[in-house]
Design an enzyme around this catalytic site. Sequence first.
Site, PDB file in Angstrom:
ATOM      1  N   VAL A 215      -8.212   2.457   0.349  1.00  0.00           N
ATOM      2  CA  VAL A 215      -9.115   1.739   1.250  1.00  0.00           C
ATOM      3  C   VAL A 215      -9.279   2.556   2.522  1.00  0.00           C
ATOM      4  O   VAL A 215      -8.289   2.967   3.132  1.00  0.00           O
ATOM      5  CB  VAL A 215      -8.534   0.345   1.605  1.00  0.00           C
TER       6      VAL A 215
ATOM      7  N   GLY B  46      -6.539   3.865   7.021  1.00  0.00           N
ATOM      8  CA  GLY B  46      -6.687   3.853   5.567  1.00  0.00           C
ATOM      9  C   GLY B  46      -5.383   3.412   4.931  1.00  0.00           C
ATOM     10  O   GLY B  46      -4.362   3.305   5.609  1.00  0.00           O
ATOM     11  N   LYS B  47      -5.393   3.160   3.665  1.00  0.00           N
ATOM     12  CA  LYS B  47      -4.149   2.848   2.944  1.00  0.00           C
ATOM     13  C   LYS B  47      -4.429   2.949   1.456  1.00  0.00           C
ATOM     14  O   LYS B  47      -5.570   2.753   1.018  1.00  0.00           O
ATOM     15  CB  LYS B  47      -3.678   1.430   3.274  1.00  0.00           C
ATOM     16  N   GLY B  48      -3.386   3.234   0.695  1.00  0.00           N
ATOM     17  CA  GLY B  48      -3.568   3.315  -0.747  1.00  0.00           C
ATOM     18  C   GLY B  48      -2.388   2.724  -1.474  1.00  0.00           C
ATOM     19  O   GLY B  48      -1.351   2.428  -0.874  1.00  0.00           O
TER      20      GLY B  48
ATOM     21  N   ASP C  76       4.738   5.602   2.048  1.00  0.00           N
ATOM     22  CA  ASP C  76       4.957   4.191   2.358  1.00  0.00           C
ATOM     23  C   ASP C  76       6.024   3.708   1.371  1.00  0.00           C
ATOM     24  O   ASP C  76       6.799   4.530   0.871  1.00  0.00           O
ATOM     25  CB  ASP C  76       3.633   3.409   2.255  1.00  0.00           C
TER      26      ASP C  76
END
Length: 441
Positions: free
Chosen positions: A67, A112-114, A153
Amino acid sequence: MDTPVRSAESLNLFVNATQQFERALTWVDGIKEGIIDFLINPKRVIHVRFPVNMDDGSTKTFHGFRVLHSDVRGPGKGGIRYHPDVSEAEVMALAAFMTWKTAVVDIPYGGGKGGIVCDPKKLSRRELRHITRRFVSELGEAIGPHTDIPAPDVYTNAQTMAWIYDTYDRMHPGQNNLAVVTGKPLDIGGSLGRNEATARGSWYATEQLLKRKAVPGLDTLEGATVAVQGYGNAGSIAAYLFHDAGAKIVAVSDSRGGIANDEGLDPRKVIEFKEETGSVVGYPGATAISNEDVLVYDCDILIPAALECQVTAAVAANIKAKLIVEDANGPLTAVSDEVLRQKGVVVLPDILANAGGVVVSYFEWVQNLEYQQWSLDKVETMLNDKMCRAVDETVDCFEELQKKYSAGFNEGNPGPTLRDAALVSAIKRIADVVLQRDIWP
Ligand code: NAD
Protein backbone atom coordinates in the site's frame (compact mmCIF):
# COMPACT_ATOMS: atom_id res chain seq x y z
CA MET A 1 -16.97 16.69 32.99
CA ASP A 2 -15.81 13.62 31.07
CA THR A 3 -17.07 13.38 27.53
CA PRO A 4 -18.74 10.06 26.73
CA VAL A 5 -16.94 7.74 24.31
CA ARG A 6 -18.93 8.06 21.09
CA SER A 7 -17.46 5.72 18.48
CA ALA A 8 -18.02 1.99 18.63
CA GLU A 9 -14.93 -0.04 19.43
CA SER A 10 -13.52 -1.97 16.48
CA LEU A 11 -10.61 -4.38 16.12
CA ASN A 12 -10.21 -3.36 12.46
CA LEU A 13 -6.98 -1.33 12.41
CA PHE A 14 -8.06 0.92 9.55
CA VAL A 15 -11.28 1.80 11.39
CA ASN A 16 -9.14 2.70 14.42
CA ALA A 17 -6.75 4.78 12.30
CA THR A 18 -9.74 6.63 10.82
CA GLN A 19 -11.23 7.23 14.28
CA GLN A 20 -7.90 8.62 15.52
CA PHE A 21 -7.61 10.85 12.46
CA GLU A 22 -11.19 12.15 12.74
CA ARG A 23 -10.70 12.91 16.40
CA ALA A 24 -7.53 14.89 15.65
CA LEU A 25 -9.32 16.76 12.86
CA THR A 26 -11.67 18.31 15.43
CA TRP A 27 -8.61 20.38 16.47
CA VAL A 28 -7.72 21.58 12.97
CA ASP A 29 -9.47 24.44 11.19
CA GLY A 30 -9.84 25.12 7.51
CA ILE A 31 -9.04 21.87 5.72
CA LYS A 32 -11.30 21.36 2.68
CA GLU A 33 -13.67 18.36 2.80
CA GLY A 34 -12.24 16.82 -0.41
CA ILE A 35 -8.68 17.01 0.93
CA ILE A 36 -9.67 15.16 4.10
CA ASP A 37 -10.71 12.14 2.03
CA PHE A 38 -7.34 12.28 0.24
CA LEU A 39 -5.43 12.57 3.55
CA ILE A 40 -7.03 9.53 5.18
CA ASN A 41 -7.38 7.04 2.30
CA PRO A 42 -4.46 5.30 0.53
CA LYS A 43 -3.32 6.54 -2.86
CA ARG A 44 -2.75 2.99 -4.13
CA VAL A 45 -3.34 -0.59 -2.93
CA ILE A 46 -1.64 -3.45 -4.77
CA HIS A 47 -2.63 -7.10 -4.28
CA VAL A 48 -0.45 -9.85 -5.71
CA ARG A 49 -0.93 -13.61 -5.73
CA PHE A 50 1.89 -15.94 -6.74
CA PRO A 51 2.78 -19.65 -6.51
CA VAL A 52 5.87 -20.98 -4.73
CA ASN A 53 7.26 -24.52 -4.79
CA MET A 54 7.52 -25.77 -1.20
CA ASP A 55 10.21 -28.04 0.29
CA ASP A 56 7.83 -31.03 0.47
CA GLY A 57 7.21 -30.93 -3.31
CA SER A 58 3.82 -29.21 -3.06
CA THR A 59 3.00 -25.80 -4.58
CA LYS A 60 1.33 -23.06 -2.57
CA THR A 61 -0.19 -19.73 -3.65
CA PHE A 62 0.65 -16.72 -1.47
CA HIS A 63 -1.18 -13.40 -1.16
CA GLY A 64 0.77 -10.18 -0.66
CA PHE A 65 0.01 -6.46 -0.44
CA ARG A 66 1.83 -3.19 -0.91
CA VAL A 67 0.00 0.00 0.00
CA LEU A 68 1.26 3.46 -0.91
CA HIS A 69 -0.73 5.66 1.42
CA SER A 70 0.81 9.00 0.45
CA ASP A 71 3.72 10.37 -1.58
CA VAL A 72 2.88 14.02 -1.00
CA ARG A 73 6.01 14.74 1.09
CA GLY A 74 8.32 12.22 -0.62
CA PRO A 75 8.50 8.56 -1.65
CA GLY A 76 6.48 5.96 0.27
CA LYS A 77 8.33 4.40 3.21
CA GLY A 78 7.29 1.50 5.40
CA GLY A 79 7.93 -2.06 6.47
CA ILE A 80 6.93 -5.44 5.12
CA ARG A 81 5.24 -7.81 7.54
CA TYR A 82 5.01 -11.61 7.26
CA HIS A 83 2.11 -12.86 9.39
CA PRO A 84 -0.85 -15.25 8.98
CA ASP A 85 -3.31 -12.46 9.91
CA VAL A 86 -2.04 -9.73 7.54
CA SER A 87 -5.02 -8.13 5.78
CA GLU A 88 -5.68 -5.26 3.40
CA ALA A 89 -7.24 -3.15 6.20
CA GLU A 90 -4.24 -3.74 8.45
CA VAL A 91 -1.71 -2.78 5.78
CA MET A 92 -3.77 0.30 4.79
CA ALA A 93 -3.76 1.46 8.41
CA LEU A 94 -0.05 0.75 8.91
CA ALA A 95 0.71 2.72 5.72
CA ALA A 96 -1.35 5.67 7.00
CA PHE A 97 0.57 5.57 10.31
CA MET A 98 3.79 5.80 8.25
CA THR A 99 2.57 8.93 6.44
CA TRP A 100 1.76 10.59 9.75
CA LYS A 101 4.95 9.31 11.45
CA THR A 102 7.30 10.62 8.75
CA ALA A 103 5.50 13.98 9.00
CA VAL A 104 5.74 14.08 12.83
CA VAL A 105 9.52 13.55 12.77
CA ASP A 106 9.79 15.67 9.63
CA ILE A 107 11.65 13.41 7.22
CA PRO A 108 11.02 13.72 3.47
CA TYR A 109 8.84 10.68 2.95
CA GLY A 110 5.23 9.68 2.54
CA GLY A 111 3.90 6.40 3.91
CA GLY A 112 3.74 2.84 2.64
CA LYS A 113 3.46 -0.67 4.04
CA GLY A 114 3.43 -4.22 2.78
CA GLY A 115 2.69 -7.70 3.92
CA ILE A 116 2.44 -11.32 2.91
CA VAL A 117 -0.09 -13.69 4.45
CA CYS A 118 2.13 -16.52 5.69
CA ASP A 119 3.41 -18.10 8.87
CA PRO A 120 7.21 -17.65 8.82
CA LYS A 121 7.58 -19.94 11.84
CA LYS A 122 6.42 -22.82 9.61
CA LEU A 123 8.55 -21.90 6.57
CA SER A 124 12.13 -22.89 5.80
CA ARG A 125 14.80 -20.36 4.88
CA ARG A 126 14.62 -21.50 1.24
CA GLU A 127 10.82 -21.08 1.17
CA LEU A 128 11.07 -17.61 2.74
CA ARG A 129 13.70 -16.63 0.17
CA HIS A 130 11.56 -17.80 -2.74
CA ILE A 131 8.44 -16.05 -1.35
CA THR A 132 10.39 -12.79 -0.87
CA ARG A 133 12.03 -12.83 -4.31
CA ARG A 134 8.79 -13.66 -6.09
CA PHE A 135 6.92 -10.93 -4.16
CA VAL A 136 9.50 -8.32 -5.20
CA SER A 137 9.36 -9.41 -8.84
CA GLU A 138 5.53 -9.23 -8.77
CA LEU A 139 5.68 -5.69 -7.32
CA GLY A 140 7.87 -4.65 -10.27
CA GLU A 141 8.22 -0.86 -10.49
CA ALA A 142 5.85 -0.29 -7.54
CA ILE A 143 8.89 -0.17 -5.25
CA GLY A 144 12.10 1.76 -5.91
CA PRO A 145 14.60 4.14 -4.25
CA HIS A 146 12.50 7.19 -5.23
CA THR A 147 8.99 5.72 -5.29
CA ASP A 148 8.36 3.40 -2.33
CA ILE A 149 11.03 2.00 0.00
CA PRO A 150 10.36 -1.10 2.16
CA ALA A 151 11.95 -1.97 5.54
CA PRO A 152 11.61 -4.75 8.15
CA ASP A 153 8.51 -5.22 10.28
CA VAL A 154 7.00 -8.12 12.21
CA TYR A 155 8.75 -11.42 11.32
CA THR A 156 10.97 -9.87 8.62
CA ASN A 157 14.59 -8.90 9.26
CA ALA A 158 17.90 -7.82 7.73
CA GLN A 159 18.12 -11.11 5.79
CA THR A 160 14.70 -10.48 4.22
CA MET A 161 15.88 -6.97 3.24
CA ALA A 162 19.06 -8.45 1.68
CA TRP A 163 16.89 -10.72 -0.52
CA ILE A 164 14.71 -7.74 -1.51
CA TYR A 165 17.78 -5.68 -2.45
CA ASP A 166 19.37 -8.54 -4.37
CA THR A 167 16.19 -9.24 -6.35
CA TYR A 168 15.63 -5.58 -7.20
CA ASP A 169 19.31 -5.19 -8.13
CA ARG A 170 19.05 -8.09 -10.58
CA MET A 171 15.95 -6.45 -12.10
CA HIS A 172 17.80 -3.09 -12.46
CA PRO A 173 21.46 -3.85 -13.29
CA GLY A 174 24.12 -1.19 -13.74
CA GLN A 175 22.90 1.38 -11.22
CA ASN A 176 23.11 2.02 -7.45
CA ASN A 177 20.04 0.23 -6.07
CA LEU A 178 21.03 0.12 -2.38
CA ALA A 179 18.44 2.73 -1.41
CA VAL A 180 15.52 0.54 -2.58
CA VAL A 181 15.19 -0.97 0.90
CA THR A 182 16.43 -0.14 4.41
CA GLY A 183 17.23 -2.30 7.42
CA LYS A 184 19.79 -4.19 5.31
CA PRO A 185 22.82 -6.04 6.74
CA LEU A 186 25.79 -3.73 7.40
CA ASP A 187 27.91 -5.29 4.63
CA ILE A 188 25.38 -4.35 1.95
CA GLY A 189 24.61 -0.76 2.82
CA GLY A 190 22.89 -1.15 6.18
CA SER A 191 23.34 1.65 8.70
CA LEU A 192 25.04 1.34 12.03
CA GLY A 193 22.35 1.71 14.70
CA ARG A 194 19.39 0.59 12.52
CA ASN A 195 18.76 -2.64 14.44
CA GLU A 196 18.34 -0.80 17.75
CA ALA A 197 16.78 2.33 16.24
CA THR A 198 13.09 1.81 17.01
CA ALA A 199 13.66 0.99 20.66
CA ARG A 200 16.42 3.57 21.07
CA GLY A 201 14.17 6.25 19.58
CA SER A 202 11.39 5.31 21.99
CA TRP A 203 13.82 5.55 24.90
CA TYR A 204 15.07 9.00 23.77
CA ALA A 205 11.46 10.14 23.30
CA THR A 206 10.45 8.88 26.75
CA GLU A 207 13.41 10.64 28.42
CA GLN A 208 12.45 13.89 26.68
CA LEU A 209 8.78 13.50 27.60
CA LEU A 210 9.72 13.02 31.26
CA LYS A 211 12.05 16.04 31.10
CA ARG A 212 9.09 18.07 29.86
CA LYS A 213 7.12 16.94 32.97
CA ALA A 214 4.37 15.62 30.72
CA VAL A 215 3.61 12.53 32.83
CA PRO A 216 2.00 13.25 36.23
CA GLY A 217 3.81 11.36 39.01
CA LEU A 218 6.72 10.21 36.82
CA ASP A 219 9.80 12.39 36.39
CA THR A 220 12.61 9.92 35.71
CA LEU A 221 13.32 6.41 34.47
CA GLU A 222 15.55 5.82 37.51
CA GLY A 223 13.65 3.26 39.60
CA ALA A 224 10.58 3.25 37.31
CA THR A 225 8.96 -0.16 36.81
CA VAL A 226 8.34 -1.30 33.23
CA ALA A 227 6.27 -4.05 31.57
CA VAL A 228 6.89 -4.97 27.92
CA GLN A 229 4.47 -6.85 25.66
CA GLY A 230 6.29 -8.50 22.73
CA TYR A 231 9.95 -9.52 22.95
CA GLY A 232 11.20 -9.12 19.38
CA ASN A 233 13.23 -6.32 17.81
CA ALA A 234 11.30 -3.41 19.32
CA GLY A 235 10.37 -4.93 22.70
CA SER A 236 13.53 -6.76 23.77
CA ILE A 237 15.84 -3.88 22.85
CA ALA A 238 13.55 -1.36 24.60
CA ALA A 239 13.71 -3.62 27.66
CA TYR A 240 17.51 -3.45 27.91
CA LEU A 241 17.76 0.25 27.01
CA PHE A 242 15.19 1.22 29.67
CA HIS A 243 16.93 -1.16 32.11
CA ASP A 244 20.33 0.43 31.37
CA ALA A 245 18.75 3.86 32.04
CA GLY A 246 17.83 2.75 35.58
CA ALA A 247 14.34 1.28 35.12
CA LYS A 248 13.29 -2.12 36.48
CA ILE A 249 11.77 -4.55 33.97
CA VAL A 250 9.10 -6.38 35.96
CA ALA A 251 7.14 -8.26 33.27
CA VAL A 252 7.60 -9.23 29.60
CA SER A 253 5.78 -11.47 27.12
CA ASP A 254 5.90 -12.96 23.65
CA SER A 255 3.35 -14.80 21.52
CA ARG A 256 3.48 -17.82 23.85
CA GLY A 257 2.82 -15.97 27.15
CA GLY A 258 4.36 -13.77 29.81
CA ILE A 259 6.76 -13.83 32.76
CA ALA A 260 7.06 -11.51 35.78
CA ASN A 261 9.41 -10.78 38.67
CA ASP A 262 8.91 -7.73 40.90
CA GLU A 263 12.60 -7.80 41.84
CA GLY A 264 13.39 -7.11 38.17
CA LEU A 265 14.32 -9.30 35.20
CA ASP A 266 17.70 -9.13 33.46
CA PRO A 267 16.54 -8.27 29.91
CA ARG A 268 19.69 -9.51 28.17
CA LYS A 269 19.52 -12.87 29.95
CA VAL A 270 15.85 -13.11 28.90
CA ILE A 271 16.93 -12.48 25.27
CA GLU A 272 19.53 -15.27 25.55
CA PHE A 273 16.91 -17.59 27.04
CA LYS A 274 14.44 -16.78 24.22
CA GLU A 275 17.16 -17.37 21.61
CA GLU A 276 17.89 -20.79 23.13
CA THR A 277 14.31 -21.96 23.74
CA GLY A 278 12.16 -19.93 21.33
CA SER A 279 10.21 -18.11 24.07
CA VAL A 280 10.50 -16.05 27.24
CA VAL A 281 8.12 -18.54 28.88
CA GLY A 282 9.93 -20.84 31.29
CA TYR A 283 12.65 -18.28 32.14
CA PRO A 284 14.07 -19.38 35.50
CA GLY A 285 13.18 -17.32 38.58
CA ALA A 286 10.10 -15.68 37.07
CA THR A 287 6.39 -16.34 37.51
CA ALA A 288 4.38 -17.37 34.44
CA ILE A 289 1.58 -14.93 33.63
CA SER A 290 -0.75 -14.45 30.67
CA ASN A 291 -0.30 -11.93 27.90
CA GLU A 292 -3.20 -9.85 29.20
CA ASP A 293 -1.68 -9.93 32.72
CA VAL A 294 1.38 -8.18 31.27
CA LEU A 295 -0.75 -5.34 29.90
CA VAL A 296 -2.44 -4.69 33.25
CA TYR A 297 0.67 -5.40 35.37
CA ASP A 298 1.32 -3.06 38.29
CA CYS A 299 4.04 -0.83 36.82
CA ASP A 300 4.86 2.79 35.94
CA ILE A 301 5.43 2.30 32.20
CA LEU A 302 3.80 -0.15 29.81
CA ILE A 303 5.49 -0.74 26.45
CA PRO A 304 3.25 -2.61 24.01
CA ALA A 305 5.69 -3.87 21.36
CA ALA A 306 3.84 -6.73 19.67
CA LEU A 307 0.78 -6.30 17.48
CA GLU A 308 -2.19 -3.95 17.04
CA CYS A 309 -5.44 -3.63 19.00
CA GLN A 310 -4.02 -5.36 22.07
CA VAL A 311 -5.42 -2.78 24.50
CA THR A 312 -9.20 -2.61 24.21
CA ALA A 313 -11.46 -0.45 26.39
CA ALA A 314 -11.94 -3.42 28.75
CA VAL A 315 -8.17 -3.90 29.13
CA ALA A 316 -7.60 -0.13 29.42
CA ALA A 317 -10.00 0.03 32.38
CA ASN A 318 -7.55 -2.19 34.34
CA ILE A 319 -4.26 -0.64 33.24
CA LYS A 320 -2.15 0.58 36.16
CA ALA A 321 0.73 2.22 34.30
CA LYS A 322 1.10 6.02 34.35
CA LEU A 323 2.64 6.07 30.88
CA ILE A 324 2.18 3.88 27.80
CA VAL A 325 4.98 3.99 25.22
CA GLU A 326 3.62 2.58 21.95
CA ASP A 327 6.57 0.77 20.38
CA ALA A 328 4.10 -1.30 18.35
CA ASN A 329 1.94 0.31 15.67
CA GLY A 330 -1.68 0.73 16.70
CA PRO A 331 -1.56 -1.34 19.93
CA LEU A 332 -4.43 0.68 21.47
CA THR A 333 -7.93 0.89 20.02
CA ALA A 334 -9.22 4.43 19.54
CA VAL A 335 -11.87 3.82 22.19
CA SER A 336 -9.30 2.59 24.72
CA ASP A 337 -7.41 5.84 24.11
CA GLU A 338 -10.34 7.80 25.47
CA VAL A 339 -10.72 5.47 28.48
CA LEU A 340 -7.04 6.06 29.26
CA ARG A 341 -7.31 9.83 28.83
CA GLN A 342 -10.16 9.88 31.32
CA LYS A 343 -8.06 7.81 33.77
CA GLY A 344 -5.12 10.24 33.38
CA VAL A 345 -2.82 7.69 31.73
CA VAL A 346 -0.46 9.44 29.30
CA VAL A 347 0.10 7.72 25.93
CA LEU A 348 3.25 8.45 23.92
CA PRO A 349 1.70 7.63 20.54
CA ASP A 350 3.16 5.17 18.04
CA ILE A 351 3.64 7.78 15.30
CA LEU A 352 6.13 9.44 17.63
CA ALA A 353 7.27 6.71 20.04
CA ASN A 354 8.41 4.17 17.45
CA ALA A 355 9.54 6.65 14.77
CA GLY A 356 13.23 5.96 15.54
CA GLY A 357 13.12 3.01 13.13
CA VAL A 358 12.10 5.09 10.15
CA VAL A 359 14.40 7.95 11.15
CA VAL A 360 17.46 5.68 11.00
CA SER A 361 16.04 4.08 7.83
CA TYR A 362 16.09 7.59 6.39
CA PHE A 363 19.74 7.96 7.50
CA GLU A 364 20.51 4.62 5.82
CA TRP A 365 18.82 5.79 2.59
CA VAL A 366 20.83 9.05 2.58
CA GLN A 367 24.08 7.11 3.17
CA ASN A 368 23.19 4.72 0.30
CA LEU A 369 22.45 7.53 -2.14
CA GLU A 370 25.76 9.22 -1.22
CA TYR A 371 27.89 6.00 -1.00
CA GLN A 372 28.68 6.89 2.64
CA GLN A 373 28.86 5.04 5.96
CA TRP A 374 28.29 7.18 9.04
CA SER A 375 29.66 6.41 12.51
CA LEU A 376 27.35 4.99 15.18
CA ASP A 377 27.94 8.12 17.22
CA LYS A 378 26.71 10.34 14.37
CA VAL A 379 23.60 8.16 13.82
CA GLU A 380 22.69 8.14 17.52
CA THR A 381 23.29 11.87 17.97
CA MET A 382 21.15 12.72 14.96
CA LEU A 383 18.44 10.27 16.06
CA ASN A 384 18.36 11.84 19.52
CA ASP A 385 18.07 15.27 17.96
CA LYS A 386 15.15 14.24 15.70
CA MET A 387 13.27 12.44 18.49
CA CYS A 388 13.70 15.24 21.06
CA ARG A 389 12.62 17.88 18.57
CA ALA A 390 9.51 15.88 17.63
CA VAL A 391 8.62 15.34 21.31
CA ASP A 392 9.07 19.05 22.04
CA GLU A 393 6.87 20.03 19.09
CA THR A 394 4.20 17.53 20.14
CA VAL A 395 4.20 18.63 23.79
CA ASP A 396 4.10 22.31 22.71
CA CYS A 397 1.15 21.56 20.41
CA PHE A 398 -0.57 19.57 23.21
CA GLU A 399 -0.20 22.49 25.63
CA GLU A 400 -1.63 24.85 23.02
CA LEU A 401 -4.62 22.52 22.44
CA GLN A 402 -5.18 22.33 26.20
CA LYS A 403 -5.27 26.13 26.44
CA LYS A 404 -7.72 26.36 23.55
CA TYR A 405 -9.89 23.66 25.11
CA SER A 406 -9.99 25.51 28.44
CA ALA A 407 -11.05 28.61 26.50
CA GLY A 408 -14.02 26.71 25.03
CA PHE A 409 -12.60 25.57 21.66
CA ASN A 410 -13.78 22.10 20.55
CA GLU A 411 -16.44 22.06 23.26
CA GLY A 412 -18.45 18.87 23.41
CA ASN A 413 -15.52 16.78 22.09
CA PRO A 414 -13.01 14.96 24.30
CA GLY A 415 -10.03 16.94 25.61
CA PRO A 416 -6.67 16.68 23.80
CA THR A 417 -4.14 13.87 24.05
CA LEU A 418 -0.54 13.61 22.90
CA ARG A 419 -1.83 11.50 19.98
CA ASP A 420 -4.16 14.32 18.95
CA ALA A 421 -1.24 16.75 19.18
CA ALA A 422 1.12 14.56 17.11
CA LEU A 423 -1.59 14.02 14.49
CA VAL A 424 -2.44 17.71 14.35
CA SER A 425 1.24 18.51 13.63
CA ALA A 426 1.33 15.78 10.96
CA ILE A 427 -1.96 16.77 9.31
CA LYS A 428 -0.90 20.44 9.15
CA ARG A 429 2.48 19.54 7.67
CA ILE A 430 0.95 17.31 4.98
CA ALA A 431 -1.93 19.69 4.18
CA ASP A 432 0.54 22.59 3.84
CA VAL A 433 2.54 20.66 1.24
CA VAL A 434 -0.65 19.73 -0.64
CA LEU A 435 -1.52 23.44 -0.78
CA GLN A 436 2.00 24.53 -1.74
CA ARG A 437 2.33 21.93 -4.52
CA ASP A 438 -1.28 22.70 -5.46
CA ILE A 439 -3.67 20.24 -7.07
CA TRP A 440 -2.44 18.90 -10.39
CA PRO A 441 -3.17 19.74 -13.22
P1 NAD B 1 9.37 -8.90 15.81
O1 NAD B 1 8.88 -9.89 14.85
O2 NAD B 1 10.83 -8.71 15.98
O3 NAD B 1 8.77 -9.19 17.28
C1 NAD B 1 7.41 -9.36 17.52
C2 NAD B 1 7.28 -9.91 18.92
O4 NAD B 1 5.91 -9.89 19.31
C3 NAD B 1 7.75 -11.36 19.07
O5 NAD B 1 8.46 -11.49 20.29
C4 NAD B 1 6.45 -12.14 19.15
O6 NAD B 1 6.59 -13.34 19.87
C5 NAD B 1 5.60 -11.15 19.90
N1 NAD B 1 4.16 -11.37 19.77
C6 NAD B 1 3.44 -11.73 18.68
N2 NAD B 1 2.14 -11.85 19.01
C7 NAD B 1 2.05 -11.55 20.32
C8 NAD B 1 0.99 -11.49 21.25
N3 NAD B 1 -0.25 -11.76 20.88
N4 NAD B 1 1.27 -11.14 22.53
C9 NAD B 1 2.53 -10.89 22.92
N5 NAD B 1 3.56 -10.92 22.09
C10 NAD B 1 3.34 -11.25 20.81
O7 NAD B 1 8.65 -7.52 15.40
P2 NAD B 1 9.09 -6.03 15.72
O8 NAD B 1 9.85 -5.54 14.56
O9 NAD B 1 9.67 -5.96 17.09
O10 NAD B 1 7.67 -5.30 15.67
C11 NAD B 1 6.83 -5.25 16.82
C12 NAD B 1 5.93 -4.04 16.69
O11 NAD B 1 6.74 -2.87 16.56
C13 NAD B 1 5.02 -4.07 15.46
O12 NAD B 1 3.80 -3.43 15.76
C14 NAD B 1 5.79 -3.23 14.46
O13 NAD B 1 4.95 -2.66 13.47
C15 NAD B 1 6.36 -2.19 15.40
N6 NAD B 1 7.50 -1.47 14.84
C16 NAD B 1 8.64 -2.11 14.51
C17 NAD B 1 9.69 -1.39 13.97
C18 NAD B 1 11.00 -2.01 13.63
O14 NAD B 1 11.92 -1.28 13.22
N7 NAD B 1 11.19 -3.31 13.80
C19 NAD B 1 9.55 -0.01 13.73
C20 NAD B 1 8.37 0.63 14.11
C21 NAD B 1 7.35 -0.12 14.65
